[in-house]
Design a protein around this motif. Sequence first.
Motif, mmCIF file in Angstrom:
data_model
loop_
_atom_site.group_PDB
_atom_site.id
_atom_site.type_symbol
_atom_site.label_atom_id
_atom_site.label_comp_id
_atom_site.label_asym_id
_atom_site.label_seq_id
_atom_site.Cartn_x
_atom_site.Cartn_y
_atom_site.Cartn_z
ATOM 1 N N ASN A 1 0.858 -1.173 0.000
ATOM 2 C CA ASN A 1 0.000 0.000 0.000
ATOM 3 C C ASN A 1 0.901 1.232 0.000
ATOM 4 O OD1 ASN A 1 -2.019 1.857 0.328
ATOM 5 N ND2 ASN A 1 -3.028 0.780 2.012
ATOM 6 N N ARG A 2 1.228 1.729 -1.190
ATOM 7 C CA ARG A 2 2.143 2.862 -1.307
ATOM 8 C C ARG A 2 1.558 4.139 -0.730
ATOM 9 N NH1 ARG A 2 4.005 1.378 -7.311
ATOM 10 N NH2 ARG A 2 5.411 -0.309 -6.758
ATOM 11 N N ALA A 3 0.264 4.267 -0.766
ATOM 12 C CA ALA A 3 -0.370 5.459 -0.194
ATOM 13 C C ALA A 3 -0.160 5.503 1.317
ATOM 14 C CB ALA A 3 -1.859 5.478 -0.525
ATOM 15 N N ALA A 4 -0.129 4.354 1.967
ATOM 16 C CA ALA A 4 0.127 4.319 3.417
ATOM 17 C C ALA A 4 1.550 4.759 3.717
ATOM 18 C CB ALA A 4 -0.123 2.920 3.961
ATOM 19 N N ALA A 5 2.490 4.331 2.914
ATOM 20 C CA ALA A 5 3.882 4.740 3.113
ATOM 21 C C ALA A 5 4.045 6.235 2.860
ATOM 22 C CB ALA A 5 4.801 3.947 2.193
ATOM 23 N N GLY B 1 -3.551 9.442 3.504
ATOM 24 C CA GLY B 1 -4.003 8.531 4.554
ATOM 25 C C GLY B 1 -5.407 8.018 4.297
ATOM 26 N N HIS B 2 -6.285 8.910 3.846
ATOM 27 C CA HIS B 2 -7.649 8.469 3.510
ATOM 28 C C HIS B 2 -7.645 7.517 2.315
ATOM 29 C CE1 HIS B 2 -10.132 10.628 6.356
ATOM 30 N NE2 HIS B 2 -9.424 11.717 6.149
ATOM 31 N N VAL B 3 -6.813 7.812 1.318
ATOM 32 C CA VAL B 3 -6.702 6.923 0.156
ATOM 33 C C VAL B 3 -6.168 5.559 0.593
ATOM 34 C CG1 VAL B 3 -5.447 6.551 -2.016
ATOM 35 C CG2 VAL B 3 -6.439 8.780 -1.519
ATOM 36 N N TRP C 1 -1.319 2.514 9.974
ATOM 37 C CA TRP C 1 -0.364 3.572 9.650
ATOM 38 C C TRP C 1 -1.102 4.756 9.046
ATOM 39 C CZ3 TRP C 1 4.734 2.005 6.858
ATOM 40 C CH2 TRP C 1 5.520 1.245 7.710
ATOM 41 N N ALA C 2 -2.034 4.451 8.175
ATOM 42 C CA ALA C 2 -2.800 5.507 7.525
ATOM 43 C C ALA C 2 -3.623 6.289 8.542
ATOM 44 C CB ALA C 2 -3.691 4.920 6.447
ATOM 45 N N LEU C 3 -4.231 5.601 9.491
ATOM 46 C CA LEU C 3 -5.000 6.294 10.524
ATOM 47 C C LEU C 3 -4.102 7.181 11.381
ATOM 48 C CD1 LEU C 3 -7.712 6.738 11.921
ATOM 49 C CD2 LEU C 3 -7.156 4.791 13.391
ATOM 50 N N ALA C 4 -2.935 6.674 11.752
ATOM 51 C CA ALA C 4 -1.995 7.485 12.530
ATOM 52 C C ALA C 4 -1.544 8.715 11.737
ATOM 53 C CB ALA C 4 -0.790 6.643 12.926
#
Length: 119
Positions: free
Chosen positions: A14-18, A65-67, A82-85
């Motif tokens: 999940n590149r968006a999370a990174a 993060g939303h994506v 990670w995205a939520l944080a």
Amino acid sequence: MIDMGEQVRTQPENRAAALSMVAALTAVIVASGSMWASAASFYMPATFGWFVLVELTALTAVVSGHVARRRAKRQGLPGRWWALASIVAGWVCALYAGLVMVVAVGVFAGFAVLFGVVH
């Protein structure tokens, strides 16, 4: 015997999370005014450049993060927490930068009135 034409399958990422985590960490580092951020971005609190840098990185963290959360939920990818944080850290940094700018403008306006620059 190993077939050399065989492809190795890896877990999808999940590149968006990174991206959201990197953006959130950048926003936190610049907003906190650490020594590394001072040298890298000519950190001066309550300047327009500092405000823009913190806001852009914070908003990047929130949007990506939303994506990332949506992709993690729909496609079963890792990185949901990670995205939520990153979303939380992005909003906190954006609100902090806005508060600093409001205080800075208030202080400068107060000094202008105090010293008679504005009649």
